[in-house]
Design a protein around this motif. Structure first.
Motif, PDB file in Angstrom:
ATOM      1  N   ASP A 132      38.205  -5.372   5.969  1.00  0.00           N
ATOM      2  CA  ASP A 132      36.940  -5.232   5.249  1.00  0.00           C
ATOM      3  C   ASP A 132      36.693  -3.792   4.821  1.00  0.00           C
ATOM      4  OD1 ASP A 132      35.891  -7.852   5.028  1.00  0.00           O
ATOM      5  OD2 ASP A 132      35.460  -7.855   7.168  1.00  0.00           O
ATOM      6  N   ARG A 133      37.188  -2.849   5.611  1.00  0.00           N
ATOM      7  CA  ARG A 133      36.999  -1.447   5.226  1.00  0.00           C
ATOM      8  C   ARG A 133      37.721  -1.142   3.931  1.00  0.00           C
ATOM      9  NH1 ARG A 133      36.589   2.015  10.795  1.00  0.00           N
ATOM     10  NH2 ARG A 133      35.760   0.299  11.993  1.00  0.00           N
ATOM     11  N   PHE A 134      38.958  -1.617   3.836  1.00  0.00           N
ATOM     12  CA  PHE A 134      39.689  -1.383   2.597  1.00  0.00           C
ATOM     13  C   PHE A 134      39.006  -2.089   1.429  1.00  0.00           C
ATOM     14  CE2 PHE A 134      43.082  -0.182   5.508  1.00  0.00           C
ATOM     15  CZ  PHE A 134      43.658   0.885   4.840  1.00  0.00           C
ATOM     16  N   ARG A 135      38.566  -3.315   1.697  1.00  0.00           N
ATOM     17  CA  ARG A 135      37.955  -4.107   0.639  1.00  0.00           C
ATOM     18  C   ARG A 135      36.667  -3.441   0.134  1.00  0.00           C
ATOM     19  NH1 ARG A 135      38.227  -8.687   3.143  1.00  0.00           N
ATOM     20  NH2 ARG A 135      40.103  -9.489   2.177  1.00  0.00           N
ATOM     21  N   CYS A 136      35.936  -2.809   1.025  1.00  0.00           N
ATOM     22  CA  CYS A 136      34.617  -2.267   0.668  1.00  0.00           C
ATOM     23  C   CYS A 136      34.628  -0.785   0.340  1.00  0.00           C
ATOM     24  CB  CYS A 136      33.631  -2.504   1.800  1.00  0.00           C
ATOM     25  SG  CYS A 136      33.269  -4.223   2.045  1.00  0.00           S
ATOM     26  N   GLU A 137      35.799  -0.190   0.311  1.00  0.00           N
ATOM     27  CA  GLU A 137      35.828   1.258   0.103  1.00  0.00           C
ATOM     28  C   GLU A 137      35.147   1.669  -1.203  1.00  0.00           C
ATOM     29  OE1 GLU A 137      39.721   3.000   0.015  1.00  0.00           O
ATOM     30  OE2 GLU A 137      38.926   5.019  -0.255  1.00  0.00           O
ATOM     31  N   CYS A 138      35.256   0.826  -2.238  1.00  0.00           N
ATOM     32  CA  CYS A 138      34.691   1.256  -3.518  1.00  0.00           C
ATOM     33  C   CYS A 138      33.294   0.709  -3.773  1.00  0.00           C
ATOM     34  CB  CYS A 138      35.641   0.955  -4.661  1.00  0.00           C
ATOM     35  SG  CYS A 138      36.168  -0.727  -4.747  1.00  0.00           S
ATOM     36  N   VAL A 139      32.575   0.316  -2.742  1.00  0.00           N
ATOM     37  CA  VAL A 139      31.183  -0.092  -2.918  1.00  0.00           C
ATOM     38  C   VAL A 139      30.368   1.089  -3.468  1.00  0.00           C
ATOM     39  CG1 VAL A 139      29.068  -0.669  -1.659  1.00  0.00           C
ATOM     40  CG2 VAL A 139      31.161  -1.971  -1.234  1.00  0.00           C
ATOM     41  N   SER A 140      30.508   2.243  -2.852  1.00  0.00           N
ATOM     42  CA  SER A 140      29.807   3.439  -3.329  1.00  0.00           C
ATOM     43  C   SER A 140      30.517   4.658  -2.759  1.00  0.00           C
ATOM     44  CB  SER A 140      28.350   3.433  -2.864  1.00  0.00           C
ATOM     45  OG  SER A 140      28.299   3.633  -1.467  1.00  0.00           O
TER      46      SER A 140
ATOM     47  N   ILE B  37      33.491   5.001   5.487  1.00  0.00           N
ATOM     48  CA  ILE B  37      34.014   3.713   5.966  1.00  0.00           C
ATOM     49  C   ILE B  37      35.246   3.865   6.852  1.00  0.00           C
ATOM     50  CG2 ILE B  37      35.602   3.066   4.096  1.00  0.00           C
ATOM     51  CD1 ILE B  37      33.950   0.316   4.123  1.00  0.00           C
ATOM     52  N   PHE B  38      35.999   4.942   6.617  1.00  0.00           N
ATOM     53  CA  PHE B  38      37.155   5.150   7.480  1.00  0.00           C
ATOM     54  C   PHE B  38      36.826   6.216   8.505  1.00  0.00           C
ATOM     55  CE2 PHE B  38      39.027   3.535   3.578  1.00  0.00           C
ATOM     56  CZ  PHE B  38      39.713   2.439   4.082  1.00  0.00           C
ATOM     57  N   GLU B  39      36.838   5.839   9.744  1.00  0.00           N
ATOM     58  CA  GLU B  39      36.573   6.832  10.772  1.00  0.00           C
ATOM     59  C   GLU B  39      37.724   7.815  10.775  1.00  0.00           C
ATOM     60  OE1 GLU B  39      34.586   4.555  14.400  1.00  0.00           O
ATOM     61  OE2 GLU B  39      36.002   3.439  13.201  1.00  0.00           O
ATOM     62  N   LYS B  40      37.429   8.987  11.246  1.00  0.00           N
ATOM     63  CA  LYS B  40      38.432  10.028  11.119  1.00  0.00           C
ATOM     64  C   LYS B  40      39.451  10.008  12.261  1.00  0.00           C
ATOM     65  CE  LYS B  40      36.328  11.845   7.536  1.00  0.00           C
ATOM     66  NZ  LYS B  40      35.550  10.645   7.202  1.00  0.00           N
ATOM     67  N   LYS B  41      39.291   9.128  13.210  1.00  0.00           N
ATOM     68  CA  LYS B  41      40.144   9.312  14.376  1.00  0.00           C
ATOM     69  C   LYS B  41      40.886   8.078  14.880  1.00  0.00           C
ATOM     70  CE  LYS B  41      35.941   9.043  17.182  1.00  0.00           C
ATOM     71  NZ  LYS B  41      35.037   8.716  16.077  1.00  0.00           N
ATOM     72  N   VAL B  42      40.446   6.893  14.578  1.00  0.00           N
ATOM     73  CA  VAL B  42      41.022   5.752  15.277  1.00  0.00           C
ATOM     74  C   VAL B  42      42.063   4.990  14.468  1.00  0.00           C
ATOM     75  CG1 VAL B  42      39.213   5.208  16.901  1.00  0.00           C
ATOM     76  CG2 VAL B  42      39.036   4.434  14.545  1.00  0.00           C
ATOM     77  N   PHE B  43      42.912   4.329  15.158  1.00  0.00           N
ATOM     78  CA  PHE B  43      43.735   3.344  14.513  1.00  0.00           C
ATOM     79  C   PHE B  43      43.765   2.132  15.424  1.00  0.00           C
ATOM     80  CE2 PHE B  43      46.775   5.075  17.383  1.00  0.00           C
ATOM     81  CZ  PHE B  43      47.714   4.081  17.598  1.00  0.00           C
ATOM     82  N   ASP B  44      44.189   1.060  14.878  1.00  0.00           N
ATOM     83  CA  ASP B  44      44.032  -0.186  15.592  1.00  0.00           C
ATOM     84  C   ASP B  44      45.339  -0.958  15.479  1.00  0.00           C
ATOM     85  OD1 ASP B  44      41.682  -2.392  16.281  1.00  0.00           O
ATOM     86  OD2 ASP B  44      43.485  -3.222  15.409  1.00  0.00           O
ATOM     87  N   ASN B  45      45.820  -1.417  16.585  1.00  0.00           N
ATOM     88  CA  ASN B  45      46.992  -2.279  16.466  1.00  0.00           C
ATOM     89  C   ASN B  45      46.769  -3.597  17.192  1.00  0.00           C
ATOM     90  OD1 ASN B  45      47.117  -1.481  19.046  1.00  0.00           O
ATOM     91  ND2 ASN B  45      49.155  -0.599  18.961  1.00  0.00           N
TER      92      ASN B  45
END
Lengths: 251, 189
Positions: free
Chosen positions: A52-60, A67-75
């Motif tokens: 959803d973050r990628f999908r919504c990046e261009c909302v504004s 929308i993208f936190e500066k520190k985490v990644f998720d696996n």
């Protein structure tokens, strides 16, 4: 006593110290999410899935910023996803990394901090900064016999390379000038430094700063280092650190 | 007197918390409405908690109401917030252990919270979230965040903009460029 009460009364009042918030409130409608500042927006969006973050990046633009936190990644889903990271750090054992997945992941992140091994850097074309730590059992070689890490891939845009390793292989940096044409900063931290490597380092066309960090005395003479300085096209400074003592050489 | 109350403040014992919640303090919205709230419940707001701790419980109970000056703290929003803290004040304390935190973030909202936060009036919803953020009630901000994110889930950018009344400040070219960068996520569907 009455004075006491009065001062207490004033201290009970809370005021909104965010002047920018006040300004925003005049501009934005109350039912618009535009009214929220970046901090709150980031907090709210942190509950979105990565898709959803990628999908919504261009909302504004605010969404893009937050929308993208500066520190985490998720696996958790076996997928690595993040974007615009300043640094990416991971640890894994053996060769079980799905490098295709990692390539896509790293594509938009220009800095990689990696503990242990990578089988190749081939696809990380936009990577600029690499901080690599290799354990004692992994040797870092150009020959592919161990398939651990292969830096002999041309076309890298790396400008900063930090290499931590226990043992320096004298062939490690062979022809490195071909692989790292833009390398400006090279830091090598190891137990023993191999003097033969200096010759290869001096051929790096863009190198400006070299840092050698050893835990044990190194067999490097001033002459060796001055020779590197004079033969290297752009090298300005060499910093040698042995047991917390620093020594500088410069042009 | 003050000594006793302050002593109780530091105690996490459940009975004490229950007892303390019988003490009512007054909170005043930015619109001037004054509302009563149990002390333990009100202290779910870190803003209120810090104020109570620095002034002493007795002072807060006997003096004027605590004024919440942020514009988002409207009468309606403050009433909602008091409803929420009065329901949740006896929740077990938040564990900051990483795994638990991750679980908590991924956990769905309870039925009660869902009903609570599903407010038709979006201006009020945003007031509640902004006011909870200002009053530093982390649990309630989280409820708001999960609610908004559940509404965003799976929607296109345009649908999200329409729903949350967000102004698109990208040029068409900028938007295209981001779409291109993220094309793989759409291809995945």
């Amino acid at each position: 006593m009455s004075q006491n009460m009065r001062s207490m009364k004033t201290s009970l009042e809370t005021t909104d110290d965010g002047n920018e918030d006040n300004k925003q409130r005049q501009i934005y409608a109350k039912n618009s999410m535009d009214r929220f500042g970046d901090d709150l927006c980031e907090l709210l969006l942190s509950y979105l899935s990565f898709e959803d973050r990628f999908r919504c990046e261009c909302v504004s633009k605010q969404f893009q910023r937050t929308i993208f936190e500066k520190k985490v990644f998720d696996n958790t889903s076996g997928q690595l996803m993040a974007k615009n990271l300043l640094t990416f750090e991971f640890t894994f054992k053996g060769n079980d990394i799905n490098s295709q997945l990692l390539c896509r992941f790293v594509a938009d992140n220009q800095s990689l901090r990696c503990l242990t091994t990578l089988d190749s850097l081939q696809s990380f074309r936009r990577l600029k900064r690499l901080d690599l730590t290799l354990g004692s059992n992994e040797c870092c070689v150009l020959g592919r016999k161990r398939q651990f890490f292969d830096i002999s891939i041309p076309g890298l845009r790396i400008t900063h390379f930090l290499l931590n390793l226990s043992q320096m292989d004298c062939n490690l940096l062979n022809n490195c000038h071909e692989f790292w044409p833009r390398l400006q900063y090279l830091s090598i931290r190891c137990l023993h430094f191999v003097t033969e490597c200096l010759h290869h380092i001096s051929r790096l066309p863009a190198l400006q700063m070299l840092v050698i960090h050893c835990n044990q005395d190194i067999d490097l003479s001033d002459n060796d280092l001055n020779a590197v300085l004079s033969s290297s096209p752009k090298l300005k400074t060499i910093e040698i650190r042995v047991n917390n003592e620093k020594k500088f050489y410069s042009k | 007197m003050a000594d006793n109350a302050d002593h109780i403040d530091g105690d996490d014992n459940e009975d004490v918390r229950a007892q303390q919640n019988l003490i009512k303090i007054k909170l005043k919205s930015s619109e001037g409405g004054i509302y009563e709230c149990g002390l333990t419940a009100a202290k779910m707001s870190d803003l209120v908690k810090n104020m109570v701790e620095s002034l002493g419980t007795d002072a807060v109970v006997t003096t004027e109401p605590i004024i919440l000056g942020n514009e988002a703290v409207t009468d309606a929003a403050l009433k909602k917030i008091i409803e929420w803290v009065e329901f949740h004040w006896d929740d077990p304390p938040v564990d900051h252990d990483f795994e638990d935190e991750k679980d908590r973030r991924n956990e769905e909202l309870s039925h009660w919270d869902k009903q609570f936060i599903d407010v038709d009036d979006q201006a009020l919803l945003f007031d509640v979230i902004a006011a909870a953020n200002y009053m530093d009630i982390k649990g309630l901000v989280e409820v708001g965040a999960k609610h908004i994110c559940s509404k965003i889930r799976g929607k296109s950018c345009q649908e999200v903009r329409e729903m949350l009344k967000i102004t698109n400040d990208f040029t068409a070219e900028e938007e295209d460029a981001i779409h291109k960068e993220n094309a793989w996520i759409y291809a995945k569907d």
